[in-house]
Write an enzyme that holds these catalytic residues in place. Structure first.
Site, short mmCIF file in Angstrom:
data_model
loop_
_atom_site.label_atom_id
_atom_site.label_comp_id
_atom_site.label_asym_id
_atom_site.label_seq_id
_atom_site.Cartn_x
_atom_site.Cartn_y
_atom_site.Cartn_z
N SER A 131 44.16 92.09 57.04
CA SER A 131 44.34 92.78 58.32
C SER A 131 44.41 94.29 58.11
O SER A 131 43.89 95.07 58.91
CB SER A 131 45.62 92.29 59.01
N ASP A 241 33.43 94.36 65.71
CA ASP A 241 33.44 94.32 67.18
C ASP A 241 32.44 93.29 67.69
O ASP A 241 32.75 92.47 68.56
CB ASP A 241 33.10 95.71 67.76
N ARG A 244 33.53 89.69 66.67
CA ARG A 244 34.62 89.13 67.46
C ARG A 244 34.11 88.53 68.76
O ARG A 244 34.60 87.49 69.22
CB ARG A 244 35.67 90.22 67.72
N ARG A 269 39.11 54.70 78.14
CA ARG A 269 40.35 54.09 77.66
C ARG A 269 41.17 53.52 78.82
O ARG A 269 41.46 54.22 79.80
CB ARG A 269 41.16 55.14 76.90
N HIS A 339 43.53 61.67 73.49
CA HIS A 339 43.07 60.55 72.66
C HIS A 339 44.22 59.68 72.16
O HIS A 339 43.99 58.55 71.71
CB HIS A 339 42.30 61.09 71.44
N GLY A 341 46.82 57.95 69.82
CA GLY A 341 46.75 57.60 68.40
C GLY A 341 45.37 57.79 67.81
O GLY A 341 45.22 58.17 66.65
N GLU A 364 37.91 87.24 61.45
CA GLU A 364 37.41 88.32 62.32
C GLU A 364 38.56 89.07 62.99
O GLU A 364 38.40 89.67 64.04
CB GLU A 364 36.45 87.78 63.40
#
Length: 384
Positions: A131, A241, A244, A269, A339, A341, A364
């Site tokens: 960073s 830039d 990103r 489901r 979802h 399990g 980034e």
């Protein structure tokens, strides 16, 4: 900016079909083997995916920023490993040369990058600087017609596959900060360059990173990007830039895929005699995800159009990266929850995406770095 809507739609349809028919069916294989099959890489070359953002004069498609993010929306609807392989050629691996390279550098390297004949990599991060990029320690000392590079880089994307590296190094031992940093094009076979072992990561199997080490590595002076010292950090920031904004678009595409999978599962489901999609608390997670994806997509498209209009989008790019990557993480979490399990089992894509997208909030520029960039830009603007 869309230059030719019909041509772009043909490209988007081709990529969407490629993702649906080739990449998605091979996601599990890539995750298991940590390798993208050569046949798929060859198809990616044929589609021109390695040269999306490289100028037409050098063999690329020269997509505008808006066109590029729309492509990213599509290519990101599958395992991030596929996008990562082409990502450095279109982003940080080539854009330093595109933006600030000499004409000789462009003519020599860009056609090879656009064709996918070589893979580019961007070597900035170090063990002690990520960073805080301006504090990097890799040095480049002038020696006649060469520079001698010493130091090491860490977590470098596509380094195991790369043929060339854009390397940030300190050319002034006295100066501190960004003005002492220069950018070099370093070829893989250069004596003194070596690679560490491939990193074992939480996710994104098939997308490789490793250390890049320089030990008295002799790089021709002609390979300094822009032909002069001291502009490397500025080049890196210009590249980041754009990167990103691209990653923000990738976050949108990945989130759209996860939401589509979660919706399909919820409609299939059954619990208590009905699809779980009929339950309001499931609907709330679906609706929140849809709203956040729409917001992120709108942000990315707006910032891309501004960049195409030659506006300074440093703040907007950071806003997009921050919001879209955090949004993607929330969608991933909801997808696993919907979802149940099954979301914790590797045979479902939800489990893999949950791990894969965690990286988006780190590379980034981390979320925290984006917050700092945004706030500092706000303060500067208010002081004018």
């Amino acid at each position: 900016m869309i230059r030719d809507e019909e041509t772009l739609n043909i490209l988007l349809d081709s990529i969407a079909r490629f993702v649906r028919e080739v990449l998605v069916p091979n996601e599990a294989l890539v995750a298991e083997t940590d390798t993208i099959p050569p046949a798929i890489v060859a198809q990616m070359r044929e589609l021109g995916l390695f040269g999306l953002s490289i100028p037409e004069a050098y063999g690329g498609l020269e997509l505008s920023m808006e066109e590029e993010v729309r492509v990213a929306f599509e290519i990101a609807r599958t395992s991030p490993a596929f996008r990562s392989l082409i990502g450095t050629n279109n982003g940080i691996g080539s854009q330093g040369i595109v933006i600030d390279g000499t004409e000789a550098q462009k003519q020599y390297y860009l056609p090879k990058l656009a064709a996918g004949d070589i893979i580019g990599s961007f070597a900035l991060t170090e063990a002690g600087s990520g960073s805080d990029a301006a504090s990097l320690r890799t040095t480049a000392v002038r020696d006649g017609d060469f520079y001698i590079l010493n130091g090491s880089k860490r977590y470098i994307t596509n380094a195991p596959e790369a043929s060339i590296f854009t390397v940030m190094a300190r050319t002034d031992p006295v100066k501190r900060g960004a003005s002492a940093i220069s950018a070099f094009i370093v070829e893989k076979e250069t004596p003194g360059l070596s690679l560490g072992k491939i990193d074992r990561k939480m996710g994104q199997q098939g997308a490789h990173t490793c250390d890049v080490i320089f030990e008295n590595c002799r790089v021709p002076a002609a390979n300094i990007i822009g032909g002069k010292e001291g502009v490397g950090f500025k080049t890196a920031m210009k590249v980041l830039d754009k990167g990103r904004l691209h990653i923000a678009a990738v976050c949108v595409g990945a989130a759209e895929r996860m939401l589509a999978d979660a919706l399909a599962y919820a409609m299939e489901r059954q619990q208590f005699g009905q699809p779980i999609a009929e339950f309001q608390l499931i609907q709330a997670m679906l609706a929140d995800s849809k709203a956040e994806i729409y917001a992120a997509r709108s942000m990315v498209l707006d910032a891309a159009r501004r960049r195409d209009n030659k506006e300074d989008i440093s703040t907007e790019a950071s806003c997009c990266k921050l919001f879209a990557s955090e949004m993607c993480g929330r969608v991933a979490d909801r997808s696993v929850q919907i979802h149940g399990g099954a979301g914790y089992i590797s045979e479902y894509a939800a489990e893999r995406f949950y791990r894969d997208v965690r990286l988006f909030r780190i590379y980034e520029g981390t979320t925290q770095i984006q917050q700092i960039v945004i706030a500092r830009n706000m303060i500067k603007a208010a002081q004018k």
